[in-house]
Design a protein around this motif. Structure first.
Motif: not given
Length: 330
Positions: A158-169
């Motif tokens: 899948k499209e990669l998401v920055p690890i910095s957005k993991l907490k929000d997810y």
């Protein structure tokens, strides 16, 4: 407190033996929290039922020092760690979420590491877990994430998401989960229990008493923690079954558990099975803390009679218990 040799020589050398006398498995992290405060973090390294929170609650006040239970989350945006020659931070890590229609409430993510190779998979996977424990906080990492897979960026599906957005997810998914199962309870009073019999590979019998209604419940994720309490006993003969007195004692242990772990409070007894010198009792729970304490007390109460071990783990869809469900074939 800022002097490393003082902490190591005078403080930790005195503290370590005391902690070991209380319970094995504690690890210590030390450092300066700020210019004035030294922090001591006690971590069980992902063994969440090891009572670290209670230990810290009982710790004395210490001028210039702070005791912390479990690795806390890191708020620094550019946080990273280096170990075994690998670097784990926002420049090397990204993620995407996996969805499974069969298990919609599971939080399943794939972490992609830029330089991932199969040959170095154990070191990289270990580094990713250590990064998550520190970045998210040890408690969040263990209790919120259900499945984590580590792979190469080139193998991303899948499209990669920055690890910095993991907490929000994770905040979003956890809020969604809590709201969905808020107040969900199950009463076992009118449930159906079945006696199941099987034969082990060694030819010895296995007898189980299982709440089969509960195994077919459609809100299993509301009780995501499984507690497995294993009691070893001396069989009366080659059948592996206990004698009458031992049967009575084993049943008494289960009754003690049921008195404290009630269904109205979010603790459901799935049942038990007996075979080849083992009685294994199964509970599913809303939380891991109380069953950990209750099981520990029961283990201590009967330690002179039986060897008792406890395993508590997260399993939202009770997949580890479906082998007892006559209506399910995995």
């Amino acid at each position: 407190m800022k002097q490393h040799h003082w902490i190591e020589r005078d403080f930790l050398k005195k503290l370590n033996p005391k902690l070991a006398n209380l319970r094995s498995g504690y690890n210590l992290l030390t450092g300066m929290m700020n210019e004035e405060t030294a922090e001591l973090i006690i971590t069980p390294d992902r063994t969440i039922s090891n009572f670290v929170e209670e230990l810290i609650a009982a710790a004395p006040d210490l001028e210039g020092g702070k005791f912390t239970a479990l690795k806390p989350p890191v708020d620094i945006p550019d946080f990273g760690i280096e170990m075994a020659g690998f670097k784990f931070d926002a420049t090397t890590l990204s993620f995407y979420a996996n969805e499974n229609k069969k298990f919609p409430d599971e939080i399943d993510i794939t972490i992609c590491y830029d330089s991932f190779t199969e040959h170095e998979e154990p070191q990289i996977t270990n580094g990713v877990y250590i990064f998550l424990d520190n970045y998210l906080g040890e408690l969040n990492s263990i209790t919120i994430l259900d499945n984590v897979t580590v792979t190469n960026v080139a193998e991303a599906e899948k499209e990669l998401v920055p690890i910095s957005k993991l907490k929000d997810y994770l905040v979003w998914r956890e809020k969604e989960f809590v709201e969905k199962y808020e107040g969900v309870r199950h009463s076992t009073e009118n449930d159906t229990y079945h006696s199941l019999q099987a034969e082990l590979p060694n030819g010895k019998p296995l007898i189980a008493i299982i709440n089969t209604d509960l195994l077919s419940w459609d809100s299993t994720a509301s009780h995501p923690w499984v507690m497995v309490l294993t009691i070893l006993y001396k069989p009366k003969n080659d059948s592996g079954m206990p004698d009458e007195n031992t049967f009575t004692e084993l049943d008494a242990i289960e009754e003690n558990l049921l008195k404290e772990l009630k269904d109205k409070d979010g603790f459901l007894n799935i049942g038990r099975h007996t075979a080849d010198g083992e009685r294994i009792i199964y509970f599913v729970c809303k939380d891991f803390r109380k069953p950990s304490k209750v099981a520990d007390r029961v283990s201590m109460q009967y330690k002179d009679r039986f060897s008792i071990s406890v395993d508590i783990f997260k399993d939202k869809y009770w997949q580890s218990l479906q082998r007892f469900n006559p209506n399910t074939h995995l």
